[in-house]
Design a protein around this motif. Sequence first.
Motif, short mmCIF file in Angstrom:
data_model
loop_
_atom_site.label_atom_id
_atom_site.label_comp_id
_atom_site.label_asym_id
_atom_site.label_seq_id
_atom_site.Cartn_x
_atom_site.Cartn_y
_atom_site.Cartn_z
N LEU A 57 49.14 29.91 127.41
CA LEU A 57 48.54 30.35 128.67
C LEU A 57 47.35 31.27 128.42
CD1 LEU A 57 48.67 30.29 131.77
CD2 LEU A 57 50.18 32.29 131.64
N ARG A 58 47.47 32.15 127.44
CA ARG A 58 46.35 33.04 127.09
C ARG A 58 45.13 32.21 126.67
NH1 ARG A 58 47.73 37.35 122.72
NH2 ARG A 58 47.35 35.57 121.39
N SER A 59 45.34 31.13 125.92
CA SER A 59 44.24 30.23 125.53
C SER A 59 43.65 29.53 126.76
CB SER A 59 44.73 29.19 124.53
OG SER A 59 45.07 29.80 123.32
N PHE A 60 44.52 29.17 127.72
CA PHE A 60 44.05 28.55 128.96
C PHE A 60 43.14 29.51 129.72
CE2 PHE A 60 44.53 27.74 133.51
CZ PHE A 60 44.10 26.42 133.58
N PHE A 61 43.54 30.78 129.82
CA PHE A 61 42.69 31.78 130.49
C PHE A 61 41.34 31.89 129.79
CE2 PHE A 61 46.75 34.27 131.81
CZ PHE A 61 46.90 33.48 132.94
N ALA A 62 41.33 31.87 128.46
CA ALA A 62 40.07 31.95 127.70
C ALA A 62 39.19 30.74 128.00
CB ALA A 62 40.36 32.06 126.21
N ALA A 63 39.80 29.56 128.11
CA ALA A 63 39.04 28.35 128.42
C ALA A 63 38.44 28.44 129.83
CB ALA A 63 39.93 27.12 128.30
N MET A 64 39.19 29.01 130.77
CA MET A 64 38.67 29.19 132.14
C MET A 64 37.46 30.14 132.12
SD MET A 64 40.54 27.39 134.38
CE MET A 64 40.72 28.14 135.99
N ARG A 65 37.59 31.26 131.41
CA ARG A 65 36.47 32.22 131.34
C ARG A 65 35.25 31.59 130.70
NH1 ARG A 65 40.83 35.65 129.84
NH2 ARG A 65 40.25 35.41 127.65
N ALA A 66 35.45 30.74 129.67
CA ALA A 66 34.33 30.10 128.98
C ALA A 66 33.64 29.06 129.86
CB ALA A 66 34.82 29.45 127.69
N ALA A 67 34.38 28.39 130.71
CA ALA A 67 33.83 27.30 131.52
C ALA A 67 33.23 27.77 132.84
CB ALA A 67 34.91 26.26 131.80
N PHE A 68 33.78 28.88 133.39
CA PHE A 68 33.41 29.28 134.74
C PHE A 68 32.74 30.65 134.75
CE2 PHE A 68 37.10 26.44 135.00
CZ PHE A 68 36.48 25.38 135.62
N GLU A 69 31.43 30.65 134.89
CA GLU A 69 30.66 31.89 134.95
C GLU A 69 31.12 32.72 136.16
OE1 GLU A 69 26.17 32.76 136.27
OE2 GLU A 69 26.37 31.41 134.53
N GLY A 70 31.28 34.02 135.94
CA GLY A 70 31.74 34.89 137.02
C GLY A 70 33.19 34.64 137.38
N PHE A 71 33.97 34.17 136.43
CA PHE A 71 35.37 33.82 136.68
C PHE A 71 36.12 34.99 137.30
CE2 PHE A 71 39.82 33.27 135.10
CZ PHE A 71 40.12 32.16 135.86
N ALA A 72 36.89 34.69 138.34
CA ALA A 72 37.69 35.71 139.04
C ALA A 72 39.10 35.19 139.25
CB ALA A 72 37.06 36.05 140.39
N CYS A 73 40.05 36.11 139.25
CA CYS A 73 41.45 35.81 139.55
C CYS A 73 41.92 36.87 140.53
CB CYS A 73 42.29 35.83 138.27
SG CYS A 73 44.04 35.54 138.55
N GLU A 74 42.03 36.48 141.80
CA GLU A 74 42.35 37.42 142.88
C GLU A 74 43.61 36.99 143.61
OE1 GLU A 74 40.83 40.20 143.57
OE2 GLU A 74 38.96 40.03 142.45
N ARG A 75 44.28 37.96 144.19
CA ARG A 75 45.51 37.70 144.97
C ARG A 75 45.19 37.83 146.45
NH1 ARG A 75 47.98 35.80 140.36
NH2 ARG A 75 47.58 37.33 138.74
N ARG A 76 45.67 36.87 147.25
CA ARG A 76 45.47 36.87 148.70
C ARG A 76 46.68 37.40 149.46
NH1 ARG A 76 41.57 33.71 150.91
NH2 ARG A 76 40.41 32.38 149.54
N ALA A 77 47.87 37.13 148.93
CA ALA A 77 49.10 37.56 149.58
C ALA A 77 50.15 37.75 148.49
CB ALA A 77 49.58 36.51 150.58
N ILE A 78 51.00 38.75 148.68
CA ILE A 78 52.07 39.02 147.72
C ILE A 78 53.33 39.38 148.50
CG2 ILE A 78 52.90 40.57 145.90
CD1 ILE A 78 50.01 40.92 145.01
N ILE A 79 54.43 38.77 148.09
CA ILE A 79 55.74 39.09 148.66
C ILE A 79 56.69 39.30 147.49
CG2 ILE A 79 57.67 38.24 150.05
CD1 ILE A 79 55.61 36.43 151.48
N GLY A 80 57.43 40.42 147.51
CA GLY A 80 58.34 40.72 146.42
C GLY A 80 59.78 40.84 146.89
N GLU A 81 60.69 40.42 146.00
CA GLU A 81 62.12 40.54 146.27
C GLU A 81 62.84 40.58 144.93
OE1 GLU A 81 65.57 41.02 148.28
OE2 GLU A 81 63.67 40.76 149.32
N GLY A 82 63.49 41.70 144.63
CA GLY A 82 64.21 41.83 143.37
C GLY A 82 63.28 41.63 142.19
N PRO A 83 63.67 40.77 141.23
CA PRO A 83 62.82 40.56 140.05
C PRO A 83 61.70 39.54 140.27
CG PRO A 83 64.84 39.31 139.82
CD PRO A 83 64.96 40.10 141.11
#
Length: 154
Positions: A57-83
Amino acid sequence: MSEFISPDDTRYDERARALVRIGREAIAVADDEKLDAYFADDFVFHGPDGDMTYPQLRSFFAAMRAAFEGFACERRAIIGEGPYIGSRTCMSGRFTGPFEASPIGTIAPNGQPMRLELINLFRYHENGRLAEEWVQYDNVGFLRRLGVDLTEGR
């Protein structure tokens, strides 16, 4: 009001804010030290193209950063319950470099904006480190946005 959650938004607990921070500070930009501290050694990713280990997965993230200029990873909604935390995640950038981590092999850049919407479910160990993630997204739509003609060769 922003369409994305801020890591400082106190409506969310610390684990949810840490999820926002890791997307911005160690997935969108390279910071393996932060990623290593966040992900459990036995982490497993379950996605549309199969399972991945943390190093994969870490290699996948690196490939995304290399391919997509201005790469962003943002959250729109979060719901939590226990773990568990459920999230709507948006990854985006401009497709300016070869994407070497696609399920069909390397894809040449088309210079166009890319936006990938995901639904994630995260499970955390008792020590707070991320243990497991399930992700769903429209892989066919993603490939089309990258300029892949999926009817080619038929």
